[in-house]
Design an enzyme around this catalytic site. Structure first.
Site, PDB file in Angstrom:
ATOM      1  N   HIS A  55      22.915  47.046  15.304  1.00 41.76           N
ATOM      2  CA  HIS A  55      23.850  46.134  14.632  1.00 41.76           C
ATOM      3  C   HIS A  55      24.313  46.699  13.288  1.00 41.76           C
ATOM      4  O   HIS A  55      25.496  46.583  12.933  1.00 41.76           O
ATOM      5  CB  HIS A  55      23.203  44.761  14.440  1.00 41.76           C
ATOM      6  CG  HIS A  55      22.895  44.074  15.727  1.00 41.76           C
ATOM      7  ND1 HIS A  55      22.175  42.898  15.816  1.00 41.76           N
ATOM      8  CD2 HIS A  55      23.213  44.397  17.018  1.00 41.76           C
ATOM      9  CE1 HIS A  55      22.062  42.527  17.076  1.00 41.76           C
ATOM     10  NE2 HIS A  55      22.683  43.425  17.824  1.00 41.76           N
ATOM     11  N   HIS A 214      29.279  40.607  22.417  1.00 34.53           N
ATOM     12  CA  HIS A 214      28.088  41.211  21.814  1.00 34.53           C
ATOM     13  C   HIS A 214      27.711  42.514  22.513  1.00 34.53           C
ATOM     14  O   HIS A 214      27.260  43.461  21.857  1.00 34.53           O
ATOM     15  CB  HIS A 214      26.892  40.258  21.850  1.00 34.53           C
ATOM     16  CG  HIS A 214      25.717  40.812  21.117  1.00 34.53           C
ATOM     17  ND1 HIS A 214      25.589  40.745  19.741  1.00 34.53           N
ATOM     18  CD2 HIS A 214      24.626  41.505  21.546  1.00 34.53           C
ATOM     19  CE1 HIS A 214      24.486  41.363  19.365  1.00 34.53           C
ATOM     20  NE2 HIS A 214      23.882  41.826  20.440  1.00 34.53           N
ATOM     21  N   ASP A 218      27.211  46.112  20.737  1.00 34.05           N
ATOM     22  CA  ASP A 218      26.105  47.049  20.957  1.00 34.05           C
ATOM     23  C   ASP A 218      26.623  48.433  21.343  1.00 34.05           C
ATOM     24  O   ASP A 218      26.087  49.456  20.911  1.00 34.05           O
ATOM     25  CB  ASP A 218      25.173  46.525  22.052  1.00 34.05           C
ATOM     26  CG  ASP A 218      24.208  45.464  21.549  1.00 34.05           C
ATOM     27  OD1 ASP A 218      24.059  45.307  20.317  1.00 34.05           O
ATOM     28  OD2 ASP A 218      23.589  44.785  22.396  1.00 34.05           O
ATOM     29  N   HIS A 241      21.727  50.242  26.161  1.00 35.73           N
ATOM     30  CA  HIS A 241      21.547  51.254  25.126  1.00 35.73           C
ATOM     31  C   HIS A 241      21.262  52.642  25.693  1.00 35.73           C
ATOM     32  O   HIS A 241      21.769  53.639  25.191  1.00 35.73           O
ATOM     33  CB  HIS A 241      20.409  50.832  24.187  1.00 35.73           C
ATOM     34  CG  HIS A 241      20.699  49.574  23.431  1.00 35.73           C
ATOM     35  ND1 HIS A 241      21.782  49.443  22.597  1.00 35.73           N
ATOM     36  CD2 HIS A 241      20.038  48.388  23.378  1.00 35.73           C
ATOM     37  CE1 HIS A 241      21.776  48.226  22.053  1.00 35.73           C
ATOM     38  NE2 HIS A 241      20.737  47.573  22.516  1.00 35.73           N
TER      39      HIS A 241
END
Length: 265
Positions: A55, A214, A218, A241
């Site tokens: 973030h 969101h 990311d 990720h």
């Protein structure tokens, strides 16, 4: 914990500095420093590590800041309200200074994809001299999150207004599993978006498609691990990720790096 974002000289890049160790220990925000930890981006180096950095990195990258020292007195970055809006607001309030050096940029020259049919992320050449992101989220038709999509050209304005306020989300079953293992025990349904079988629990959405926003946030945070500007179109389908970082690694090997026209900040 306390986190300070400090101005840094040209060519510093984004660097985390652990101030709570025997000496200040520095970890560059670079994909080579990433270690695999589920559900978050974690960097390791100089005998220590920093966790949940996506973030903070997204806020810096989204606002076009490429030289900054992030001084912290603990390993895990604060969750705040589950978004990076508080970081963006703090940076905007402090002000962003242009530095006298052009930025390096990586230009996507061919289609590059990592992942499989179930989840993937790819980079495509841009139609213009810009960066755009598209994310496709798919929890299926019988899930309260369902299917959501977002696509936007990334600029400091679009990032601050369209992505930065979007908060972390999780299924109620996933939250229970984490708490059963002693994780997130102090987090409530007000601290992030928790979805039960009938929908969102004890909270209200900021956007109808806040979940996919969101995930795009990311993605931006993980793209920041390239350590330079990116010119290309990035499209993700259910990616996380790990895959995002894999794509960055491939691009740094195969992409075209050149000195850009923008100044550093």
């Amino acid at each position: 914990m306390a986190v300070e974002l400090r101005p840094a000289p040209v060519h510093t890049g984004i660097v985390f500095v652990r101030s709570d160790t025997d000496r200040p220990r520095r970890i560059a925000a670079n994909v080579r420093q990433r270690i695999e930890v589920p559900r978050r981006t974690t960097l390791a180096g100089d005998g220590t590590q920093v966790e949940m950095v996506e973030h903070v990195l997204a806020a810096l990258f989204g606002l076009g800041i490429d030289n900054c020292e992030i001084v912290c007195d603990a390993s895990e970055m604060p969750g705040l309200d589950g978004s990076c809006q508080p970081v963006v607001e703090a940076l905007q309030l402090a002000g962003i200074v242009e530095q006298r050096s052009p930025r390096h940029r990586l230009i996507v020259t061919e289609v590059t994809r990592v992942g499989d049919d179930e989840c993937w992320v790819e980079a495509r050449p841009a139609k213009s001299n810009s960066l755009s992101v598209e994310y496709k989220l798919d929890y299926g038709p019988n899930n309260p999150i369902g299917r959501q999509t977002i696509e936007l050209s990334l600029t400091p304005v679009t990032f601050a207004t369209e992505l930065a306020p979007a908060r972390t989300f999780i299924l109620e079953s996933e939250a229970a599993w984490l708490k059963s293992r002693g994780l997130g025990t102090r987090v409530t349904n007000k601290d992030l978006l928790v979805f039960g079988e009938e929908g969102l629990l004890e909270n209200e959405l900021r956007f109808e498609n806040e979940c996919v926003r969101h995930k795009a946030l990311d993605l931006v945070g993980d793209l920041a691990l390239a350590g330079c500007d990116l010119i290309g179109r990035f499209i993700a389908y259910k990616s996380g990720h790990r895959l995002n970082a894999e794509l960055v690694k491939v691009l740094l090997t195969e992409g075209r790096m050149e000195e850009g026209l923008r100044r550093t900040a």
